[in-house]
Write an enzyme that holds these catalytic residues in place. Structure first.
Site, PDB file in Angstrom:
ATOM      1  N   TYR A 257      31.682  32.239  -4.901  1.00  0.00           N
ATOM      2  CA  TYR A 257      31.932  31.372  -4.424  1.00  0.00           C
ATOM      3  C   TYR A 257      33.191  30.514  -3.819  1.00  0.00           C
ATOM      4  O   TYR A 257      34.364  31.432  -4.539  1.00  0.00           O
ATOM      5  CB  TYR A 257      32.127  29.864  -6.017  1.00  0.00           C
ATOM      6  CG  TYR A 257      32.254  28.906  -6.007  1.00  0.00           C
ATOM      7  CD1 TYR A 257      31.182  27.719  -4.851  1.00  0.00           C
ATOM      8  CD2 TYR A 257      33.803  28.357  -6.141  1.00  0.00           C
ATOM      9  CE1 TYR A 257      31.943  26.105  -4.430  1.00  0.00           C
ATOM     10  CE2 TYR A 257      34.132  27.181  -5.687  1.00  0.00           C
ATOM     11  CZ  TYR A 257      33.002  25.815  -5.057  1.00  0.00           C
ATOM     12  OH  TYR A 257      33.300  24.554  -4.926  1.00  0.00           O
TER      13      TYR A 257
ATOM     14  N   ARG B 222       0.710  -0.971   0.016  1.00  0.00           N
ATOM     15  CA  ARG B 222       0.054   0.230  -0.130  1.00  0.00           C
ATOM     16  C   ARG B 222       1.042   1.440  -0.171  1.00  0.00           C
ATOM     17  O   ARG B 222       0.041   2.433   0.107  1.00  0.00           O
ATOM     18  CB  ARG B 222      -0.886  -0.014   1.140  1.00  0.00           C
ATOM     19  CG  ARG B 222      -2.292  -0.714   1.401  1.00  0.00           C
ATOM     20  CD  ARG B 222      -3.129  -0.604   2.178  1.00  0.00           C
ATOM     21  NE  ARG B 222      -2.605  -1.138   3.350  1.00  0.00           N
ATOM     22  CZ  ARG B 222      -3.613  -1.075   4.264  1.00  0.00           C
ATOM     23  NH1 ARG B 222      -4.503  -0.186   3.943  1.00  0.00           N
ATOM     24  NH2 ARG B 222      -3.129  -2.072   5.402  1.00  0.00           N
TER      25      ARG B 222
END
Length: 456
Positions: free
Chosen positions: A365, A16
């Protein structure tokens, strides 16, 4: 303490769930369902923990290697009683606690109380029961007019008379060796074609054994997970429990319905958590922090007086006291940010050490770098750490000023107190207190733009 073995029933295929992943490996927060049950069982100090699974569950077998448990295979899905029969040749104690592998919220406190009641009342079979308030499909506890248990009625076998019974079966049992032998007498249920362990109650009573149900459990502890919705309910209940405990210890939450906090997270007093925050794994947050909305923090340490601003992600990092990070920052693994730093919007840090009082305020960065203290990283700065084969390190020492739009082609080192002119590409080491400048000469062509417009 009573000596016992624990048998965890986890052979259900979980159809299920509509998933290729075995049901018990689906996660509540960052931990599989089965882990909660095993860790709870371990706190009971049992002689052994057995986990009954289907032989097809190769991923479960691999996962269980992380725990000191014994695996029992149930070759065919013939029901809970058959699962116990499969484990019986391996049991080493006279008493067995049976729990379900898909009920991750059961607590050691409840189970320890249940074990004490079993031992003190000297019964052969004990059933943990409870009184549910929500709609459910649990079996019901049928008692006689003296209050003694007679049998368990499965939900599928309910009649109009039994619908009024409120006491429900949790699916958790303690049984001694006498009862274990009677499990062999359970017959196949004709409707389902399986052997139900619930039938052991009626058989035990008929044989004159001492059996009793004890309604000491709370409904929310016994949420069984068979569907994605039930997985959500269990996660939500655990979230609510964790948040309530944190609030009682001095943490402020602006919206408890939109935050998700793992049970393993620790937060100190006077910290404020905004809405839509996810705190996961072994995260530790200190005092007087502010975690603004839409932040995700996982497996990280955030010290006192830190602010994590909106829409920031922090993973496996350490942020020291007094620093501010974000908004829209990404702090990747193995990053350490020093005290009093400012890491601003759209800055990404990866595997880098940032010294105290250093600023990287915009659009940069920084990867595989060692940045000293009191360094200014200008907007648009990039460490070019990857040469196509390996990652290389950038070292920037204390008191360096880096102008905007600078690139550092690693490996490269900038000495203490140096200046990097805006727009420079640094390919060689820079001595201390030097100015590094790398620009092509500017050339102005008079009238060029005017001529271009006439051509159109």
């Amino acid at each position: 303490m009573l000596k016992l073995d624990v048998v965890i029933l986890a052979a259900g295929l979980g159809t299920r769930m509509k998933s290729s992943e075995p049901k018990v490996l689906h996660k509540i927060f960052d931990k599989p369902i089965i882990d909660y049950v095993i860790e709870c069982a371990g706190k009971l100090n049992p002689e052994n923990i057995f986990v009954v699974i289907n032989p097809s569950m190769n991923r479960v077998v691999e996962h269980l290697k992380n725990y000191n448990v014994k695996i029992v295979f149930q070759d065919e899905p013939k029901g809970t009683a058959h699962a116990i029969l499969c484990s019986m040749p391996y049991l080493m104690s006279d008493n067995v606690l049976v729990v379900n592998g898909d009920t991750p919220l059961i607590t050691p406190e409840t189970l320890l109380k249940f074990i004490d009641i079993f031992q003190n009342n000297e019964v052969d079979l004990a059933i943990l029961s409870f009184y549910p308030e929500r709609d459910h499909s649990y079996g019901r506890i049928l008692r006689d007019n003296k209050g003694n248990i007679k049998k368990i009625i499965e939900n599928t076998d309910m009649t109009s008379d039994s619908q009024s019974i409120k006491e429900a079966n949790s699916g958790i049992y303690i049984m001694n060796a006498k009862i274990l032998e009677l499990v062999k007498n359970i017959k196949k249920n004709l409707k389902k074609g399986e052997f139900y362990l619930t039938d052991i109650v009626e058989i035990s009573v008929e044989k004159g054994c001492a059996a009793q149900a004890y309604p000491i459990a709370k409904e929310d502890e016994l949420i069984g997970i068979n569907t994605r919705y039930e997985l959500f309910l269990a996660t939500k209940h655990l979230r609510d429990k964790v948040v309530k405990q944190l609030m009682e210890s001095g943490v402020t939450f602006y919206d408890i319905e939109t935050v998700w906090v793992s049970p393993s997270v620790k937060i100190d007093k006077d910290t404020v958590i905004y809405p839509n925050v996810f705190l996961e794994g072994d995260t530790i947050i200190g005092q007087n922090c502010i975690i603004y909305q839409s932040v995700r923090v996982k497996n990280s340490i955030i010290e006192d007086n830190v602010q994590i601003k909106d829409c920031t992600v922090v993973e496996k990092a350490h942020i020291n006291s007094g620093s501010t990070v974000g908004p829209f920052a990404h702090i990747r693994p193995e990053t350490v940010i020093g005290k009093g730093c400012r890491i601003g919007n759209f800055v990404e840090l990866k595997k880098s050490t940032i010294g105290d009082s250093t600023k990287a305020a915009h659009l940069s960065y920084i990867g595989d770098a060692e940045i000293g203290s009191n360094v200014n990283i200008g907007a648009g700065t990039i460490t070019c750490n990857y040469d196509g084969k390996k990652k290389n390190k950038t070292i920037i020492e204390d008191d360096v000023f880096v102008g905007s739009d600078s690139q550092f082609v690693a490996p490269v080192k900038v000495g203490k107190g140096a200046y990097i002119a805006a727009g420079s590409t640094v390919v060689d080491d820079v001595p201390s207190d030097a100015l590094a400048i790398s620009r092509t000469p500017q050339k102005n062509i008079e009238g060029w733009a005017k001529k271009r417009r006439k051509q159109k």
